[in-house]
Motif scaffolding. Structure first.
Motif, PDB file in Angstrom:
ATOM      1  N   CYS A 187      -1.825  -6.770  -4.757  1.00  0.00           N
ATOM      2  CA  CYS A 187      -1.784  -6.071  -3.468  1.00  0.00           C
ATOM      3  C   CYS A 187      -0.441  -5.320  -3.399  1.00  0.00           C
ATOM      4  O   CYS A 187       0.616  -5.923  -3.581  1.00  0.00           O
ATOM      5  CB  CYS A 187      -1.892  -7.088  -2.339  1.00  0.00           C
ATOM      6  SG  CYS A 187      -1.478  -6.407  -0.739  1.00  0.00           S
ATOM      7  N   GLU A 193       0.944  -4.063  -0.885  1.00  0.00           N
ATOM      8  CA  GLU A 193       1.676  -4.292   0.369  1.00  0.00           C
ATOM      9  C   GLU A 193       2.498  -5.577   0.320  1.00  0.00           C
ATOM     10  O   GLU A 193       3.651  -5.591   0.729  1.00  0.00           O
ATOM     11  CB  GLU A 193       0.698  -4.358   1.551  1.00  0.00           C
ATOM     12  CG  GLU A 193      -0.213  -3.149   1.686  1.00  0.00           C
ATOM     13  CD  GLU A 193       0.525  -1.880   2.104  1.00  0.00           C
ATOM     14  OE1 GLU A 193       1.649  -1.984   2.614  1.00  0.00           O
ATOM     15  OE2 GLU A 193      -0.036  -0.783   1.897  1.00  0.00           O
ATOM     16  N   CYS A 194       1.871  -6.671  -0.174  1.00  0.00           N
ATOM     17  CA  CYS A 194       2.587  -7.946  -0.137  1.00  0.00           C
ATOM     18  C   CYS A 194       2.824  -8.546  -1.510  1.00  0.00           C
ATOM     19  O   CYS A 194       3.552  -9.527  -1.647  1.00  0.00           O
ATOM     20  CB  CYS A 194       1.841  -8.936   0.747  1.00  0.00           C
ATOM     21  SG  CYS A 194       0.273  -9.483   0.044  1.00  0.00           S
ATOM     22  N   CYS A 222      -6.640  -7.060   1.359  1.00  0.00           N
ATOM     23  CA  CYS A 222      -5.952  -8.209   0.769  1.00  0.00           C
ATOM     24  C   CYS A 222      -6.196  -9.425   1.664  1.00  0.00           C
ATOM     25  O   CYS A 222      -6.154  -9.323   2.882  1.00  0.00           O
ATOM     26  CB  CYS A 222      -4.472  -7.895   0.677  1.00  0.00           C
ATOM     27  SG  CYS A 222      -3.428  -9.304   0.398  1.00  0.00           S
ATOM     28  N   CYS A 279      -2.442 -10.375   3.489  1.00  0.00           N
ATOM     29  CA  CYS A 279      -1.829  -9.546   4.540  1.00  0.00           C
ATOM     30  C   CYS A 279      -2.857  -8.731   5.320  1.00  0.00           C
ATOM     31  O   CYS A 279      -2.509  -8.038   6.275  1.00  0.00           O
ATOM     32  CB  CYS A 279      -0.758  -8.643   3.944  1.00  0.00           C
ATOM     33  SG  CYS A 279      -1.400  -7.390   2.849  1.00  0.00           S
TER      34      CYS A 279
HETATM   35 ZN   LIG Z   1      -1.429  -8.155   0.684  1.00  0.00          ZN
END
Ligand SMILES: [Zn+2]
Length: 200
Positions: A4, A6-7, A28, A31
């Motif tokens: 992912c 983002e995280c 995801c 998140c």
């Molecule tokens: Zn994530």
């Protein structure tokens, strides 16, 4: 395994393809955001986000775009590395020539071929020292936090995030005197390096 952007959590897949060209991004589980929004973006957006120092774009390039490797670096990244060294040679040579012309000292009285080899040698050494310096710093910094540090990914991150050096060539084309501001680009490259490493 896809990651992912983002995280940084691992995900099973980035998207599901229902029919040709009809895809749906996977959210995801950790998140709840789309695991990799860059799957749908074209290169221009990716390039702009690299300039904007978004850590997500580096995670996308390193973990989702390039094939996973235990060691070694992707041939395309390797080529980019070579290209960046050659750019560096050109810029250094250009600066030296300018310096010698400005100070009225005749430029090194050596055949062009030898001058080139000499500067190439300097740039390769600089590149290697930089790579190992960063590895050393990283191993000191996160030495006991992770069992394994993927050094090849550090090298890949450094090469990809040095893309800003290519902008220096544009400065040479536009205005020779513009090179006085090249330190600005060096700062951009350096901060991109930091961002790419932090994104890992
Ligand atoms: Zn994530």
């Amino acid at each position: 395994m896809p990651t992912c952007v983002e995280c940084g959590a691992p995900v099973t897949n980035l998207y599901t393809e229902y029919s040709k060209g009809n895809i749906r991004l996977t959210p995801c589980e950790k998140c709840k955001k789309f695991a990799d929004k860059y799957v749908e973006h074209d290169f221009v957006i990716i390039f702009i986000d690299m300039l904007l120092h978004k850590p997500q774009v580096y995670r996308h390039l390193l973990f989702n775009r390039l094939e996973y490797r235990d060691h070694g670096i992707d041939p395309n990244v390797f080529k980019l590395g070579i290209l960046l060294i050659l750019f560096d040679v050109y810029i250094k040579w250009f600066r030296l020539e300018k310096y010698y012309t400005a100070s009225n000292i005749p430029f090194i009285e050596q055949p062009v071929f030898l001058q080139y080899l000499y500067i190439l040698f300097l740039c390769v050494i600089e590149f290697v020292v930089f790579q190992f310096g960063v590895r050393l710093a990283v191993s000191f910094y996160i030495g006991d936090k992770y069992a394994i540090i993927k050094y090849n990914y550090i090298a890949i991150a450094l090469i990809i995030s040095s893309f800003g050096k290519i902008l220096l060539i544009l400065m040479v084309i536009w205005d020779y005197n513009g090179l006085e501001y090249s330190w600005l680009i060096n700062i951009v490259v350096l901060t991109s390096n930091v961002e790419a490493l932090a994104g890992n």
